[in-house]
Scaffold this motif. Structure first.
Motif, PDB file in Angstrom:
ATOM      1  N   PHE A 129       9.180  -2.094 -19.542  1.00  0.00           N
ATOM      2  CA  PHE A 129       7.819  -1.695 -19.190  1.00  0.00           C
ATOM      3  C   PHE A 129       7.571  -1.726 -17.682  1.00  0.00           C
ATOM      4  CE2 PHE A 129       6.484  -3.590 -23.522  1.00  0.00           C
ATOM      5  CZ  PHE A 129       6.789  -2.397 -24.173  1.00  0.00           C
ATOM      6  N   HIS A 130       8.475  -2.368 -16.945  1.00  0.00           N
ATOM      7  CA  HIS A 130       8.292  -2.545 -15.502  1.00  0.00           C
ATOM      8  C   HIS A 130       9.611  -2.204 -14.806  1.00  0.00           C
ATOM      9  CE1 HIS A 130       4.581  -4.873 -16.415  1.00  0.00           C
ATOM     10  NE2 HIS A 130       5.301  -5.313 -17.436  1.00  0.00           N
ATOM     11  N   PRO A 131       9.865  -0.930 -14.526  1.00  0.00           N
ATOM     12  CA  PRO A 131      11.140  -0.530 -13.932  1.00  0.00           C
ATOM     13  C   PRO A 131      11.474  -1.334 -12.677  1.00  0.00           C
ATOM     14  CG  PRO A 131       9.882   1.391 -14.593  1.00  0.00           C
ATOM     15  CD  PRO A 131       8.971   0.217 -14.771  1.00  0.00           C
ATOM     16  N   GLY A 132      12.710  -1.824 -12.632  1.00  0.00           N
ATOM     17  CA  GLY A 132      13.165  -2.590 -11.481  1.00  0.00           C
ATOM     18  C   GLY A 132      12.885  -4.078 -11.563  1.00  0.00           C
ATOM     19  N   ALA A 133      12.151  -4.499 -12.591  1.00  0.00           N
ATOM     20  CA  ALA A 133      11.790  -5.912 -12.707  1.00  0.00           C
ATOM     21  C   ALA A 133      12.980  -6.751 -13.144  1.00  0.00           C
ATOM     22  CB  ALA A 133      10.644  -6.079 -13.692  1.00  0.00           C
TER      23      ALA A 133
ATOM     24  N   HIS B 104      10.251  -8.743  -8.921  1.00  0.00           N
ATOM     25  CA  HIS B 104      11.335  -7.834  -8.562  1.00  0.00           C
ATOM     26  C   HIS B 104      12.175  -8.574  -7.522  1.00  0.00           C
ATOM     27  CE1 HIS B 104       9.322  -4.118 -10.360  1.00  0.00           C
ATOM     28  NE2 HIS B 104       8.374  -5.044 -10.416  1.00  0.00           N
ATOM     29  N   GLN B 105      13.080  -9.409  -8.001  1.00  0.00           N
ATOM     30  CA  GLN B 105      13.805 -10.316  -7.113  1.00  0.00           C
ATOM     31  C   GLN B 105      14.788  -9.611  -6.198  1.00  0.00           C
ATOM     32  OE1 GLN B 105      14.652 -12.598 -10.855  1.00  0.00           O
ATOM     33  NE2 GLN B 105      14.776 -14.315  -9.423  1.00  0.00           N
ATOM     34  N   ASP B 106      15.125  -8.365  -6.513  1.00  0.00           N
ATOM     35  CA  ASP B 106      16.069  -7.629  -5.673  1.00  0.00           C
ATOM     36  C   ASP B 106      15.375  -6.922  -4.519  1.00  0.00           C
ATOM     37  OD1 ASP B 106      18.148  -8.377  -7.386  1.00  0.00           O
ATOM     38  OD2 ASP B 106      17.822  -6.643  -8.688  1.00  0.00           O
ATOM     39  N   ASN B 107      14.045  -6.992  -4.500  1.00  0.00           N
ATOM     40  CA  ASN B 107      13.276  -6.332  -3.441  1.00  0.00           C
ATOM     41  C   ASN B 107      12.604  -7.422  -2.620  1.00  0.00           C
ATOM     42  OD1 ASN B 107      11.673  -4.558  -1.919  1.00  0.00           O
ATOM     43  ND2 ASN B 107      11.615  -3.104  -3.627  1.00  0.00           N
TER      44      ASN B 107
ATOM     45  N   TRP C  33       0.829  -1.209   0.000  1.00  0.00           N
ATOM     46  CA  TRP C  33       0.000   0.000   0.000  1.00  0.00           C
ATOM     47  C   TRP C  33       0.860   1.254   0.000  1.00  0.00           C
ATOM     48  CZ3 TRP C  33      -5.028  -0.885  -0.821  1.00  0.00           C
ATOM     49  CH2 TRP C  33      -5.562  -2.119  -0.441  1.00  0.00           C
ATOM     50  N   THR C  34       1.805   1.308   0.888  1.00  0.00           N
ATOM     51  CA  THR C  34       2.725   2.457   0.984  1.00  0.00           C
ATOM     52  C   THR C  34       4.093   1.930   1.381  1.00  0.00           C
ATOM     53  OG1 THR C  34       2.002   2.784   3.285  1.00  0.00           O
ATOM     54  CG2 THR C  34       0.939   4.139   1.602  1.00  0.00           C
ATOM     55  N   VAL C  35       4.878   1.572   0.384  1.00  0.00           N
ATOM     56  CA  VAL C  35       6.216   1.040   0.614  1.00  0.00           C
ATOM     57  C   VAL C  35       7.210   1.906  -0.134  1.00  0.00           C
ATOM     58  CG1 VAL C  35       7.726  -0.960   0.345  1.00  0.00           C
ATOM     59  CG2 VAL C  35       5.304  -1.299   0.860  1.00  0.00           C
ATOM     60  N   ASP C  36       8.292   2.248   0.514  1.00  0.00           N
ATOM     61  CA  ASP C  36       9.314   3.076  -0.126  1.00  0.00           C
ATOM     62  C   ASP C  36       9.755   2.448  -1.450  1.00  0.00           C
ATOM     63  OD1 ASP C  36       9.217   4.780   1.991  1.00  0.00           O
ATOM     64  OD2 ASP C  36      11.004   4.000   2.988  1.00  0.00           O
ATOM     65  N   SER C  37       9.774   3.261  -2.496  1.00  0.00           N
ATOM     66  CA  SER C  37      10.228   2.904  -3.841  1.00  0.00           C
ATOM     67  C   SER C  37       9.270   1.993  -4.601  1.00  0.00           C
ATOM     68  CB  SER C  37      11.626   2.241  -3.815  1.00  0.00           C
ATOM     69  OG  SER C  37      11.550   0.895  -3.384  1.00  0.00           O
ATOM     70  N   ILE C  38       8.191   1.526  -3.957  1.00  0.00           N
ATOM     71  CA  ILE C  38       7.212   0.675  -4.636  1.00  0.00           C
ATOM     72  C   ILE C  38       5.919   1.471  -4.820  1.00  0.00           C
ATOM     73  CG2 ILE C  38       5.832  -1.430  -4.525  1.00  0.00           C
ATOM     74  CD1 ILE C  38       8.782  -1.933  -4.943  1.00  0.00           C
ATOM     75  N   PRO C  39       5.421   1.603  -6.049  1.00  0.00           N
ATOM     76  CA  PRO C  39       4.194   2.367  -6.277  1.00  0.00           C
ATOM     77  C   PRO C  39       3.001   1.773  -5.529  1.00  0.00           C
ATOM     78  CG  PRO C  39       5.338   1.942  -8.348  1.00  0.00           C
ATOM     79  CD  PRO C  39       6.005   1.097  -7.303  1.00  0.00           C
ATOM     80  N   ALA C  40       2.109   2.653  -5.105  1.00  0.00           N
ATOM     81  CA  ALA C  40       0.866   2.215  -4.474  1.00  0.00           C
ATOM     82  C   ALA C  40      -0.048   1.598  -5.536  1.00  0.00           C
ATOM     83  CB  ALA C  40       0.185   3.407  -3.809  1.00  0.00           C
TER      84      ALA C  40
ATOM     85  N   PHE D 137       1.197  -4.009  -6.567  1.00  0.00           N
ATOM     86  CA  PHE D 137       2.380  -4.739  -6.136  1.00  0.00           C
ATOM     87  C   PHE D 137       2.071  -5.425  -4.801  1.00  0.00           C
ATOM     88  CE2 PHE D 137       3.823  -1.476  -8.947  1.00  0.00           C
ATOM     89  CZ  PHE D 137       5.016  -1.895  -9.526  1.00  0.00           C
ATOM     90  N   ALA D 138       2.696  -6.567  -4.594  1.00  0.00           N
ATOM     91  CA  ALA D 138       2.500  -7.283  -3.336  1.00  0.00           C
ATOM     92  C   ALA D 138       3.763  -8.047  -2.982  1.00  0.00           C
ATOM     93  CB  ALA D 138       1.320  -8.245  -3.449  1.00  0.00           C
ATOM     94  N   LEU D 139       3.916  -8.323  -1.713  1.00  0.00           N
ATOM     95  CA  LEU D 139       4.942  -9.255  -1.260  1.00  0.00           C
ATOM     96  C   LEU D 139       4.370 -10.658  -1.392  1.00  0.00           C
ATOM     97  CD1 LEU D 139       6.306  -7.302   1.803  1.00  0.00           C
ATOM     98  CD2 LEU D 139       7.742  -8.246  -0.028  1.00  0.00           C
ATOM     99  N   CYS D 140       5.126 -11.523  -2.055  1.00  0.00           N
ATOM    100  CA  CYS D 140       4.665 -12.895  -2.247  1.00  0.00           C
ATOM    101  C   CYS D 140       5.719 -13.862  -1.737  1.00  0.00           C
ATOM    102  CB  CYS D 140       4.383 -13.166  -3.724  1.00  0.00           C
ATOM    103  SG  CYS D 140       5.867 -13.225  -4.777  1.00  0.00           S
TER     104      CYS D 140
END
Length: 307
Positions: free
Chosen positions: A213-217, A236-239, A170-177, A184-187
């Motif tokens: 098309f997906h920055p950071g992916a 986004h395996q680095d996150n 919902w509100t994570v630094d560097s990850i769009p809401a 985006f979600a943590l899985c």
């Protein structure tokens, strides 16, 4: 063998019910040779067309288009007709300026169906956050519910993608809401392995250079079950992070209008960039519902509906 085909056409509204009749539907049916076989107004929501030519070749790949004043045009291609079976096609018509009904998508129903919506807060805070989205960002809620329903229909080797989602970002630094075209979600990292396995079985296709098309992916796969409105899971395996002892990474979920990457780029990405717009969840809703009906799978039925 018969030299003709039969098509049954049913017309539905955004509540996934047969469109209220009588109406004034303009029905156009074009065969694969680009010859118009039908162009006429009809009042009924359930129509059967007999004596459509059967060619036993590409000519049987029909196009069906439906128009109605005040509503978005709808259609489907290809509709493969047969000379032995009746082909049924379901079309959905929604208003030019559609609205949303969330009467069956209030917090108690959503949080019960999708616990990862509320895994980071207490129930009251989660409800207030969700109600705020309904009040101010209906398209964001519609997008999230579209994605959740679509993911619930993807059968992996073990479970569905929803079983591996731990927490919405919902509100994570560097990850769009959450937005009207993705969230985006943590899985659990096992989802990455499950999608890889599904891709080897032909259920997904890998997208090359997903970071364009997906920055950071780092890796991305798109479902290829339907002609339109397939789920894309981008990792986004680095996150990374840990939730309740489970090792997690960020997954970006979205649905594109088009299956083909070229069509997606030309008809979706570029126009959206030029107009500064995003994929519209109402269009996704219609396309995904019709694609599912045509494929004969259980109905695409998000908790909300279109009015």
């Amino acid at each position: 063998m018969s030299e003709t085909s039969t098509l049954r056409l049913r017309i539905f509204d955004g509540s996934r019910q047969l469109f209220a009749a009588p109406a004034n539907f303009l029905i156009r049916i074009v065969d694969g040779n680009q010859k118009q076989q039908v162009s006429k107004f009809f009042p009924n929501n359930d129509l059967t067309f007999t004596n459509l030519p059967f060619f036993d070749n590409f000519g049987d790949r029909y196009t069906v288009l439906v128009s109605l004043d005040g509503h978005k045009d709808a259609g489907f291609f290809p509709v493969k007709l047969s000379n032995t079976l009746i082909t049924t096609l379901d079309i959905m018509m929604i208003p030019n300026d559609p609205g949303f009904s969330f009467v069956n998508a209030r917090w108690h129903a959503v949080s019960a169906a999708y616990p990862f919506f509320a895994s980071d807060v207490d129930n009251a805070t989660g409800e207030a956050r969700y109600d705020g989205l309904i009040e101010n960002s209906e398209k964001v809620v519609a997008c999230m519910l579209n994605l959740c329903e679509a993911m619930s229909q993807i059968n992996l080797q073990h479970g569905t993608p929803l079983d591996y989602l731990k927490q919405v970002c919902w509100t994570v630094d560097s990850i769009p809401a959450p937005a009207q075209d993705r969230f985006f979600a943590l899985c659990d990292v096992e989802l990455f392995n499950q999608v890889q396995t599904a891709a080897k079985a032909g259920l997904f296709a890998e997208e090359n250079a997903p970071q364009l098309f997906h920055p950071g992916a780092t890796k991305s796969w798109k479902q290829i079950q339907f002609g339109e409105a397939n789920v894309q899971l981008t990792f986004h395996q680095d996150n990374t992070g840990t939730i309740n002892g489970a090792e997690c990474m960020i997954v970006e979920t979205d649905i594109d209008y088009f299956k083909d990457i070229g069509a997606h780029t030309i008809f979706e990405v570029i126009p959206n960039a030029l107009t500064h717009s995003l994929t519209n969840p109402t269009e996704v809703y219609v396309l995904r519902w019709m694609a599912g009906q045509h494929s004969g799978i259980p109905e695409f039925a998000p908790l909300y509906s279109i009015t």
